[in-house]
Every structure is written in C-alpha cells, then in structure tokens.
Design a protein around this motif. Structure first.
Motif, PDB file in Angstrom:
ATOM      1  N   GLY A  63       0.797  -1.216   0.000  1.00 61.81           N
ATOM      2  CA  GLY A  63       0.000   0.000   0.000  1.00 61.81           C
ATOM      3  C   GLY A  63       0.830   1.266   0.000  1.00 61.81           C
ATOM      4  N   SER A  64       2.046   1.187  -0.594  1.00 61.22           N
ATOM      5  CA  SER A  64       2.975   2.318  -0.522  1.00 61.22           C
ATOM      6  C   SER A  64       2.763   3.337  -1.621  1.00 61.22           C
ATOM      7  N   ASN A  65       2.172   2.980  -2.722  1.00 61.37           N
ATOM      8  CA  ASN A  65       2.042   3.868  -3.878  1.00 61.37           C
ATOM      9  C   ASN A  65       0.565   4.015  -4.231  1.00 61.37           C
ATOM     10  N   LEU A  66      -0.252   4.292  -3.193  1.00 59.31           N
ATOM     11  CA  LEU A  66      -1.683   4.113  -3.345  1.00 59.31           C
ATOM     12  C   LEU A  66      -2.467   5.112  -2.508  1.00 59.31           C
ATOM     13  N   ILE A  67      -3.474   5.715  -3.129  1.00 57.81           N
ATOM     14  CA  ILE A  67      -4.497   6.464  -2.404  1.00 57.81           C
ATOM     15  C   ILE A  67      -5.792   5.671  -2.494  1.00 57.81           C
ATOM     16  N   VAL A 132       6.017  -5.386 -10.686  1.00 57.38           N
ATOM     17  CA  VAL A 132       5.799  -5.973 -12.008  1.00 57.38           C
ATOM     18  C   VAL A 132       4.676  -5.250 -12.736  1.00 57.38           C
ATOM     19  N   ARG A 133       3.594  -4.983 -12.025  1.00 58.92           N
ATOM     20  CA  ARG A 133       2.466  -4.314 -12.682  1.00 58.92           C
ATOM     21  C   ARG A 133       2.846  -2.919 -13.167  1.00 58.92           C
ATOM     22  N   MET A 134       3.605  -2.177 -12.380  1.00 58.98           N
ATOM     23  CA  MET A 134       3.866  -0.764 -12.688  1.00 58.98           C
ATOM     24  C   MET A 134       5.259  -0.515 -13.247  1.00 58.98           C
ATOM     25  N   ASN A 135       6.009  -1.587 -13.555  1.00 56.56           N
ATOM     26  CA  ASN A 135       7.385  -1.400 -14.023  1.00 56.56           C
ATOM     27  C   ASN A 135       8.132  -0.472 -13.075  1.00 56.56           C
ATOM     28  N   GLY A 136       8.126  -0.857 -11.796  1.00 59.21           N
ATOM     29  CA  GLY A 136       8.752  -0.038 -10.774  1.00 59.21           C
ATOM     30  C   GLY A 136      10.225   0.170 -11.036  1.00 59.21           C
ATOM     31  N   GLY A 137      10.726   1.309 -10.605  1.00 60.48           N
ATOM     32  CA  GLY A 137      12.129   1.613 -10.832  1.00 60.48           C
ATOM     33  C   GLY A 137      12.658   2.639  -9.859  1.00 60.48           C
ATOM     34  N   ALA A 138      13.985   2.699  -9.781  1.00 56.81           N
ATOM     35  CA  ALA A 138      14.666   3.678  -8.940  1.00 56.81           C
ATOM     36  C   ALA A 138      16.151   3.618  -9.254  1.00 56.81           C
ATOM     37  N   TYR A 139      16.817   4.750  -9.062  1.00 55.44           N
ATOM     38  CA  TYR A 139      18.268   4.818  -9.161  1.00 55.44           C
ATOM     39  C   TYR A 139      18.795   4.272 -10.487  1.00 55.44           C
ATOM     40  N   GLY A 140      18.089   4.632 -11.567  1.00 53.26           N
ATOM     41  CA  GLY A 140      18.572   4.341 -12.905  1.00 53.26           C
ATOM     42  C   GLY A 140      18.215   2.980 -13.471  1.00 53.26           C
ATOM     43  N   ASP A 268      -8.309  15.090   0.894  1.00 53.62           N
ATOM     44  CA  ASP A 268      -7.294  16.122   1.117  1.00 53.62           C
ATOM     45  C   ASP A 268      -6.047  15.833   0.286  1.00 53.62           C
ATOM     46  N   ILE A 269      -5.586  14.581   0.347  1.00 57.15           N
ATOM     47  CA  ILE A 269      -4.327  14.209  -0.305  1.00 57.15           C
ATOM     48  C   ILE A 269      -4.459  14.309  -1.825  1.00 57.15           C
ATOM     49  N   GLU A 270      -5.528  13.726  -2.357  1.00 58.52           N
ATOM     50  CA  GLU A 270      -5.710  13.770  -3.808  1.00 58.52           C
ATOM     51  C   GLU A 270      -5.990  15.197  -4.274  1.00 58.52           C
ATOM     52  N   GLY A 271      -6.777  15.929  -3.500  1.00 62.13           N
ATOM     53  CA  GLY A 271      -7.071  17.309  -3.865  1.00 62.13           C
ATOM     54  C   GLY A 271      -5.823  18.171  -3.879  1.00 62.13           C
ATOM     55  N   LEU A 272      -4.932  17.960  -2.914  1.00 62.59           N
ATOM     56  CA  LEU A 272      -3.674  18.694  -2.902  1.00 62.59           C
ATOM     57  C   LEU A 272      -2.846  18.359  -4.137  1.00 62.59           C
ATOM     58  N   GLY A 273      -2.823  17.089  -4.486  1.00 63.55           N
ATOM     59  CA  GLY A 273      -2.099  16.699  -5.694  1.00 63.55           C
ATOM     60  C   GLY A 273      -2.632  17.394  -6.935  1.00 63.55           C
ATOM     61  N   GLU A 274      -3.944  17.532  -7.028  1.00 71.12           N
ATOM     62  CA  GLU A 274      -4.535  18.206  -8.181  1.00 71.12           C
ATOM     63  C   GLU A 274      -4.213  19.701  -8.188  1.00 71.12           C
ATOM     64  N   ILE A 292       1.330   7.871  -8.295  1.00 71.20           N
ATOM     65  CA  ILE A 292       0.550   7.188  -7.260  1.00 71.20           C
ATOM     66  C   ILE A 292      -0.789   6.733  -7.851  1.00 71.20           C
ATOM     67  N   GLN A 293      -1.161   5.500  -7.549  1.00 72.10           N
ATOM     68  CA  GLN A 293      -2.438   4.967  -8.003  1.00 72.10           C
ATOM     69  C   GLN A 293      -3.559   5.468  -7.081  1.00 72.10           C
ATOM     70  N   ARG A 294      -4.657   5.904  -7.675  1.00 71.78           N
ATOM     71  CA  ARG A 294      -5.813   6.390  -6.904  1.00 71.78           C
ATOM     72  C   ARG A 294      -7.003   5.495  -7.240  1.00 71.78           C
ATOM     73  N   VAL A 295      -7.542   4.824  -6.244  1.00 71.24           N
ATOM     74  CA  VAL A 295      -8.593   3.828  -6.509  1.00 71.24           C
ATOM     75  C   VAL A 295      -9.771   4.049  -5.573  1.00 71.24           C
ATOM     76  N   GLY A 296     -10.925   3.565  -6.012  1.00 65.56           N
ATOM     77  CA  GLY A 296     -12.099   3.565  -5.165  1.00 65.56           C
ATOM     78  C   GLY A 296     -13.059   4.706  -5.459  1.00 65.56           C
TER      79      GLY A 296
END
Length: 298
Positions: A63-67, A132-140, A268-274, A292-296
């Motif tokens: 649940g780290s990349n998720l609203i 795998v689903r999101m082709n995660g990456g970091a540091y090149g 609040d979080i999603e609205g701030l992002g917008e 970040i994935q936003r669901v629901g």
C-alpha cells in the motif's frame, strides 16, 4: 451481505466492509466491500475461479504507492500475505519471488547469493506484484531491465506465465489488464560480489534516508517525471513546497512527496495533488501525470 462466492473449501480469510486505511502508507481511505486474504496460491485460484469475473478485483501489496479514496473500494481487494512472500535463488543468477515479497527482501536475497543488478529494488517501498504491474524503478534501473517472466491469474481464474516482452512495458506502466493478479516473478541479475552488492544497497538506503520523507505517512513519488525533466523541480519552481490542503502537505524535504500530517482524508491528499498539478501547469505549461495509483469511490 452474503459472500460473493460459495465458501466451501475456501481456506483464506474473507472480510466484509474491511477498513483499508491501516493497510496503506497514507493511513487514510475507506473500506473494501470485501477483503480476501488467501491461504496460498491454490486457495486464491479457487476463489478467483468461483468469482468468475463477476466483481472487480484489485490486488493490494504494502500500500505504498496508493491512495484509497474515502468512499472505499468496490468489489474484492486481494491481499497477498506470507504464503506469497518467498524468494528463492536459482541457476544463472536468477531469483524466483512471490508477489508479496518486499523489495528489500529480494535485494537482500540477491546479495546473499552473489547476484548483482537487483540492488535498486532496495530503494522501492513495495512488493514484487506492484513492481511488475507498474514497471517499478529507482536509481537508474527498472523492472523491465531484470524481469524474465511472471505468473499472473487472469480475472476469469486462468493462470498464465508471461514473458517480459508480453507486458508492454513503458515508464511506470504495463499492459496487464485490470483485475489480473501477479502471483510470482522471475528476475535475472548477473554474478557479483556480495560485499560490493551490499555496499550499493547501503548507498541506496542512505540516499533515500537523506532525500525522502520516508518516516512520515506518505505514498512515495507522487508524479511521474516528464520526459527530460524532474517532477520535484517543477513542483518546487511552482512554489508548492510545504503547501497544505486540510491535513495533507507537500513535503518540505522532497517536493514530489505528499504527506498526511495527521488526520488527512484521502480527499485532502488527492485534492492537494490536483492543486499542485494546476500550479505546475500554470507555471511551466507541463501537466504532470500521477504516479501514485488512486482507486475507489470519491
């Protein structure tokens, strides 16, 4: 509410109206209509087969990349636990990993077996299924560089093995259909020295500690980097550092991170992002895309 499938022979836990806020890093959001935590792979396959695509299904890792929106998630949320968290080294500098295995475990197992090239997974706060689903990456580096195959349960219950070339990878994107659940993956690295691998992992961990608000209620990188640029620089240039909406704040430490300062709602979080996206667009002409994935339901 009656169970969505006959429960005879189902060994996992099925919970109606399950709170999800405690299961995501932002610590906000509503309930799942149903939360299913399968006992093992056979249990998951039986459940999905019986479901027969009648309800939407969403897999949940750390649940780290998720609203999770405040109205909750319709259908079934599937949470893969310890039965899906194994990591085994194989021949040819390969690792076979359950979808519930966190990145730090994958990277550490690679180090212990002298497999280089997977150190970057130490820097991604999530599990194999999400990578795998999101082709995660970091540091090149990114998953597309090291993935060979993955096993996926499709919405109808069929389990298939997909080579990396079938996933349609691009930046933080795959062509996996909605409702498909990644259950395992095989990564290939290269022979390496465990001490050197460990040193690189330590460097990545220190870089995260110094540059990111990892000890707060956050969701990781909020926006995708636009081609040829950095999202955080655009956010900073638009004057958004420290900006707040309700209990949500743009991090002072890293402006591509949003923070729940205490009692923020997901709205609040999603609205701030917008609001940030609007300010960046007015300042630079670039419309940032959400990472970040936003669901629901709102």
């Amino acid at each position: 509410m009656s169970a969505p499938v006959p429960l005879e022979g189902i060994r996992g836990d099925l919970t109606c109206k399950a709170p999800l806020a405690k299961l995501v890093w932002f610590k906000s959001g509503g309930q799942a209509d149903w939360l299913f935590e399968p006992a093992d792979l056979a249990d998951l396959r039986l459940f999905i087969e019986r479901l027969g695509g009648q309800l939407p299904v969403m897999a949940l890792g750390l649940g780290s990349n998720l609203i999770i929106r405040d109205g909750g998630v319709p259908g079934i949320v599937v949470r893969l636990g310890k039965a899906f968290a194994g990591v085994e080294a194989g021949e040819g500098s390969t690792l076979t990993c359950g979808a519930g295995a966190p990145g730090i475990l994958v990277a550490s197992t690679a180090r212990d077996n002298g497999i280089a090239g997977l150190e970057f997974l130490r820097g991604i706060p999530g599990t194999v299924g999400g990578f795998v689903r999101m082709n995660g990456g970091a540091y090149g580096s990114e998953v597309a560089d090291v993935l060979e195959t993955c096993e996926v349960i499709l919405p109808g219950g069929e389990m298939v093995t997909l080579p990396v070339g079938d996933l349609g990878y691009s930046y933080r994107h795959s062509d996996l259909p909605d409702g498909a659940i990644v259950v395992s993956a095989r990564f290939r690295g290269r022979p390496g020295d465990p001490q050197e691998i460990g040193a690189e992992m330590d460097r990545i961990a220190e870089a995260r500690e110094q540059s990111q608000p990892i000890r707060t209620k956050t969701g990781g990188s909020t926006f995708k980097n636009p081609e040829g640029g950095k999202a955080w620089q655009l956010v900073d240039a638009a004057g958004c550092r420290g900006m707040m909406l309700g209990g949500a704040q743009v991090s002072e430490k890293h402006t591509n991170f949003l923070i729940n300062t205490g009692e923020a709602t997901s709205a609040d979080i999603e609205g701030l992002g917008e609001l940030v996206r609007e300010k960046v667009y007015k300042n630079s002409g670039i419309m940032l895309d959400w990472e970040i994935q936003r669901v629901g339901r709102p």
